[in-house]
Design an enzyme around this catalytic site. Structure first.
Site, PDB file in Angstrom:
ATOM      1  N   ASP A 191       0.816  -1.213   0.000  1.00 44.85           N
ATOM      2  CA  ASP A 191       0.000   0.000   0.000  1.00 44.85           C
ATOM      3  C   ASP A 191       0.845   1.256   0.000  1.00 44.85           C
ATOM      4  OD1 ASP A 191       0.898  -0.736   2.601  1.00 44.85           O
ATOM      5  OD2 ASP A 191      -0.449   0.756   3.458  1.00 44.85           O
ATOM      6  N   ASP A 206      -6.670  -2.550  -2.108  1.00 41.48           N
ATOM      7  CA  ASP A 206      -5.858  -1.696  -2.971  1.00 41.48           C
ATOM      8  C   ASP A 206      -5.513  -2.429  -4.267  1.00 41.48           C
ATOM      9  OD1 ASP A 206      -5.686  -0.917  -0.194  1.00 41.48           O
ATOM     10  OD2 ASP A 206      -4.167   0.526  -0.771  1.00 41.48           O
ATOM     11  N   TRP A 254     -12.343  -5.355  -0.354  1.00 40.78           N
ATOM     12  CA  TRP A 254     -11.089  -5.969   0.055  1.00 40.78           C
ATOM     13  C   TRP A 254     -11.181  -7.489  -0.122  1.00 40.78           C
ATOM     14  CZ3 TRP A 254     -12.277  -1.167   0.923  1.00 40.78           C
ATOM     15  CH2 TRP A 254     -11.270  -0.228   1.071  1.00 40.78           C
ATOM     16  N   HIS A 293       1.198   5.840  -3.403  1.00 39.36           N
ATOM     17  CA  HIS A 293       0.097   4.942  -3.099  1.00 39.36           C
ATOM     18  C   HIS A 293      -0.661   4.720  -4.411  1.00 39.36           C
ATOM     19  CE1 HIS A 293      -1.554   3.658   0.862  1.00 39.36           C
ATOM     20  NE2 HIS A 293      -2.630   3.375   0.154  1.00 39.36           N
ATOM     21  N   GLU A 343      -1.757   8.941  -1.497  1.00 37.21           N
ATOM     22  CA  GLU A 343      -2.797   8.176  -0.792  1.00 37.21           C
ATOM     23  C   GLU A 343      -4.070   8.997  -0.649  1.00 37.21           C
ATOM     24  OE1 GLU A 343      -3.170   5.587   3.328  1.00 37.21           O
ATOM     25  OE2 GLU A 343      -1.723   7.215   3.227  1.00 37.21           O
ATOM     26  N   ARG A 350       6.334   4.165   5.261  1.00 33.57           N
ATOM     27  CA  ARG A 350       6.012   4.250   6.687  1.00 33.57           C
ATOM     28  C   ARG A 350       6.007   2.850   7.331  1.00 33.57           C
ATOM     29  NH1 ARG A 350       0.139   6.235   5.050  1.00 33.57           N
ATOM     30  NH2 ARG A 350      -1.025   4.277   5.007  1.00 33.57           N
ATOM     31  N   ASP A 351       5.616   2.791   8.583  1.00 29.26           N
ATOM     32  CA  ASP A 351       5.593   1.533   9.327  1.00 29.26           C
ATOM     33  C   ASP A 351       4.329   0.739   8.964  1.00 29.26           C
ATOM     34  OD1 ASP A 351       3.865   3.355  10.470  1.00 29.26           O
ATOM     35  OD2 ASP A 351       4.292   2.772  12.540  1.00 29.26           O
ATOM     36  N   GLU A 352       4.304   0.226   7.731  1.00 36.43           N
ATOM     37  CA  GLU A 352       3.136  -0.523   7.241  1.00 36.43           C
ATOM     38  C   GLU A 352       3.607  -1.410   6.088  1.00 36.43           C
ATOM     39  OE1 GLU A 352      -1.445   0.509   5.887  1.00 36.43           O
ATOM     40  OE2 GLU A 352      -0.201   2.034   6.832  1.00 36.43           O
TER      41      GLU A 352
END
Length: 886
Positions: free
Chosen positions: A483, A496, A553, A787, A766, A487-489
């Site tokens: 995604d 997506d 999703w 994104h 995003e 960052r922390d992901e």
């Protein structure tokens, strides 16, 4: 090898490319026992068509020849050239085969055999693996990031007469192997991220040229990676898959006399602390060059002070060959500017938001420490790290004091445009001179997919938007479809990918990569049919745990396989994923009950609707249960189509009937008698129109008109989120409002696609307003500048603006249907299909529309110009002129 009959010298014959094997770019170490073959015919006489083919396979000194039926007995079979069944007996482990293809036309003349393709099977049976995972015996705290990785080594002998050497390698964590001081392969972040307990990928490397007769050495760098490194939000979770860091490999040597030797990872290896002090996907890498041990991966190195290794648990049944290409560095960029921030900081601007790492070349005293901190944007002249959340995203290098040192992190990656450099020793001219000399370069990395789709137009901003989509896809297809890359992901959100899969399949050949990801999706799917929000699944907090079914999703289980079938012509992916897709629809059927309306439970709806407040991105203008029921209908219809392709008549009838019932329930619940939707918002109309949920022509026309009216009332600004954005342009253009679709595409005020471009974006954001009009960063906690989801409009640009789309699975039939508008004077798209390159271009001149279209050999096409009757096209180049519609 058996050869086709010779042709007369004066007769033109087709020319065939070397065949392709499944979806592999490099068919070394493949996992398919009976790999399907495809070939492209690059030239042939006008009007030629394939009526027969012959596949010649040389293996073990023997030749297998497979010829299709005679045209009089089966012309359909004879025309196949994409994913054709493997001839003869299946492959065994390590088998090598040389494949050539010849084709015949209706005149009976055979082509010359194609150039050869050499393929090689990997280790196909668990019993093939004698190696055991090995790692250091260090005592360490498994619950901290400060766990120093290890390096491993072993020496061995190679006798004279070596003819072939293969290294089969993987890891718990990440690995890079070396033989005799030279790196093995170009893969990075290997073995990638899968559901390791079920599917641990291994790579096969040809290392013959790295070995020498006599003494040799093999070594491996190790890193935490996704296996045991920090994953997730708010500090994350460690050791998700295990707390060991280990290398699993076996080097197999084959000699001219038929002998075979194996050098496996086992208790005989040695280990030492790595000069990498710490390494993490989110946080970056710290490397102390003073701790390096020169020559450690060469023979003769003194490892007497090294430790032994600990053997770890081994489960060869989980080891699988890859279905797609690995992650590699594919490009280098030099800084375009060196800035000085208000604080005196020195900041590199690479001019492009990218994903990768920085390689430095530096000189200075031993113990000097250089720190590189990355960010996507600047704010107030300094790097803005707030959007990174808890990701440190920094690399730290301590110099050894050598005359010149070159370093690049091994086991991390960052999403960035800007890099703050501190502690740089430099020479007399300092950092300025060194940057000018190329001392710091950005190394772009992603899954090494083949590019297949290109677009251009007369509008530079539109062209930049398309490039932004390409860059966002590159940056987020890092072993799996993520995604965001900074960052922390950085996880594989199913929604997506579901909305972006058509665009991804247009821009790159994602068939192998996404087929593998779908296998993980099926593995992670719960017994009741629930599809996770992200694949692979990691621990999470708040709304993501426990897993709950959610529309758009979860529908990745049905819609992504269908997209791969439509774009690549692969029935195999439907067969492999049918049970997963069916179980998802069956679950939603139970949740909806007799009403056929999915109107209960947790839903994300039209995620990141620009009207949603920053603290609640799911609070969209469109009813989230309207979204859920629309997707229920769409997936039920898709499973029915999958069953039809697979010849499952009963399932086709059952799911088609279910889809009809859900569509009727949707129309009854959400569509009024005048065509208005209960949610009077663009996403609601786009869903109803694109999913075929309004069947009455009068109501459909009214709904399309209302959608266009809503767009105009919003001054052509975007009013859709993740669900509506991929659909709204098609909903307008396909139902009589092409002009409004262009107005929406070309709007420049916030929120819009071109607003981002005019704000200097080089990737897709995003949020529509990740950067606010005043130049400040959006205060929301989810503010990524890379994104891909909202870039799904690029597929519409190819299909409608340029006018190039598949009209049958795998582009066996192509649709050229350009729809000029928006003041554009020309546009073009080209696509590398399974049959070869196709293209279309158009321009407006003197009130006329001039079009050129190219149809590859093996495909057919239809040309559909505005105001003209559709025309069938054969392979070749076609030029047409038509009156430009008013």
């Amino acid at each position: 090898m058996s050869r086709p009959p010779a042709d007369r010298a004066d007769r033109a014959v087709p020319v065939v490319e070397a065949p392709r094997v499944e979806h592999h770019r490099e068919p070394l170490g493949i996992g398919e026992r009976a790999p399907r073959l495809s070939w492209r015919i690059v030239s042939a006489p006008e009007g030629w068509r394939q009526t027969a083919y012959r596949v010649n396979v040389e293996r073990d000194g023997a030749t297998t020849s497979h010829e299709s039926q005679d045209p009089d007995q089966g012309t359909e079979q004879g025309a196949d050239q994409v994913l054709v069944a493997w001839p003869g007996r299946p492959l065994g482990s390590r088998d090598v085969a040389v494949v050539r293809v010849a084709v015949r036309g209706a005149d009976g003349a055979w082509s010359a055999p194609s150039p050869p393709t050499t393929l090689e099977a990997g280790l196909l049976d668990p019993a093939d693996w004698v190696a055991r995972p090995v790692g250091a015996t260090l005592n360490e705290n498994p619950n901290t990031d400060d766990r120093r990785p290890s390096i491993l080594r072993k020496e061995f002998e190679v006798r004279a007469g070596l003819v072939r050497a293969r290294l089969y390698a993987t890891a718990h964590g990440l690995q890079e192997a070396e033989i005799n001081g030279r790196r093995v392969g170009a893969d990075t972040l290997a073995p990638g991220w899968t559901v390791y307990g079920e599917r641990l990928r291994y790579a096969t490397h040809d290392v013959t040229e790295l070995l020498e007769t006599g003494a040799n050495a093999i070594g491996a760098w190790l890193g935490d990676g996704w296996y045991r490194g920090r994953l997730g939000w708010r500090g994350g979770f460690r050791n998700v898959y295990g707390d060991d860091q280990s290398f699993l490999a076996q080097l197999e040597l084959v000699y001219a006399d038929g002998g075979r030797e194996v050098v496996p990872t086992d208790w005989s290896w040695r280990s030492a602390p790595s000069p990498i002090l710490r390494s993490g996907i989110y946080d970056g890498e710290d490397h102390d060059a003073r701790a390096e041990q020169p020559g450690w991966s060469r023979a003769g190195f003194d490892d007497s002070a090294w430790d032994g290794v600990q053997e770890r648990r081994r489960d060869p049944a989980t080891l699988v060959a890859p279905t797609g290409p690995p992650v590699r560095v594919t490009q280098e960029l030099r800084p375009v500017r060196l800035l000085t921030g208000p604080s005196g900081s020195r900041i590199l601007d690479f001019g492009q938001n990218l994903v990768g790492r920085v390689r430095m070349r530096v000189s200075g005293p031993a113990g000097t420490t250089v720190t590189l901190r990355t960010a996507e944007v600047l704010q107030d002249g300094e790097i803005c790290t707030r959007p990174l959340r808890a990701a440190r995203s920094a690399d730290i290098y301590t110099l050894a004091g050598r005359p010149v040192e070159e370093w690049e992190p091994r086991f991390t990656y960052h999403g960035f445009r800007y890099v703050e450099v501190s502690g740089w020793p430099g020479g007399p001219g300092g950092l300025d001179d060194d940057v000018a000399a190329g001392a710091l370069v950005a190394r772009v990395l992603h899954t090494d997919l083949e590019r297949t789709g290109w677009f251009t137009s007369s509008d530079p901003l539109l062209n930049r938007l398309h490039e932004n989509v390409v860059w966002s896809m590159r940056g987020n297809f890092v072993d799996l479809p993520t995604d965001c890359p900074q960052r922390d992901e950085r996880i594989g959100w199913t929604g997506d990918l579901q909305v972006f899969a058509p665009t991804a399949s247009t821009l790159f050949d994602v068939s192998g990569m996404l087929s593998g990801w779908l296998r993980d999706l099926a593995v992670e799917q719960l017994p009741d049919g629930t599809v996770p929000w992200f694949v692979p699944v990691i621990p999470a907090v708040d709304k993501w745990t426990p897993m709950r079914p959610g529309a758009a999703w979860g529908d990745a289980a049905t819609l992504v396989p269908w997209t791969l079938y439509e774009r690549f012509g692969d029935e195999g992916v439907l067969r492999a994923q049918f049970d997963s897709a069916r179980r998802w629809v069956d679950l939603v059927d139970r949740l909806a009950g007799p009403s056929r309306l999915w109107d209960t439970g947790f839903q994300l709806g039209d995620w990141l609707d620009p009207a949603a407040p920053p603290e609640d991105p799911a609070d969209a203008r469109t009813d989230r249960y309207l979204v859920a029921t629309a997707y229920f209908a769409r997936s039920a219809r898709t499973v029915a189509r999958m069953a039809e392709v697979l010849g499952l008549d009963a399932e086709h009838a059952s799911y088609a009937a279910l889809a009809d019932e859900v569509a009727a329930a949707f129309e009854g619940a959400y569509v009024a008698g005048d065509g208005r939707m209960s949610s009077d918002a663009p996403t609601a109309y786009a869903l109803a129109l694109r999913f075929g949920l309004i069947t009455d022509p009068v109501l459909r026309e009214a709904a399309a008109s209302r959608l266009a009216e809503l767009v105009r009332q919003a001054d052509n600004r975007i009013a859709t989120g993740f669900v509506g954005t991929p659909l709204v342009s098609d909903a307008l253009s396909a139902d009589g409002h092409l002009d409004t679709a262009y107005d929406l595409l070309l709007e420049r005020d916030c929120p819009s696609w071109l607003y981002q471009v005019e704000q200097g974006a080089t990737t897709v954001w995003e949020r529509w307003d990740s950067l606010l009009p005043d130049g400040t960063v959006n205060p929301g906690q989810m503010t990524s500048f890379n994104h891909y989801a909202l870039g799904a409009v690029a597929d519409w640009m190819h299909r409608v603006v340029a006018g190039l789309a598949p009209d049958a699975p795998g582009y066996r039939r192509i649709r050229f249907a350009p729809r000029p508008g928006g003041g554009l004077t020309h546009a073009a798209a080209r696509h590398l299909t399974p049959y070869g390159e196709t293209s279309v271009s158009w321009r407006t001149e003197g009130g006329e529309l001039r079009v050129e279209a190219v149809v590859p050999i093996g495909a057919t096409a239809v040309l559909d110009l505005p105001g003209a009757a559709a025309e069938e096209l054969a392979p070749g180049t076609h030029r047409r002129t038509a009156p430009l519609p008013p």
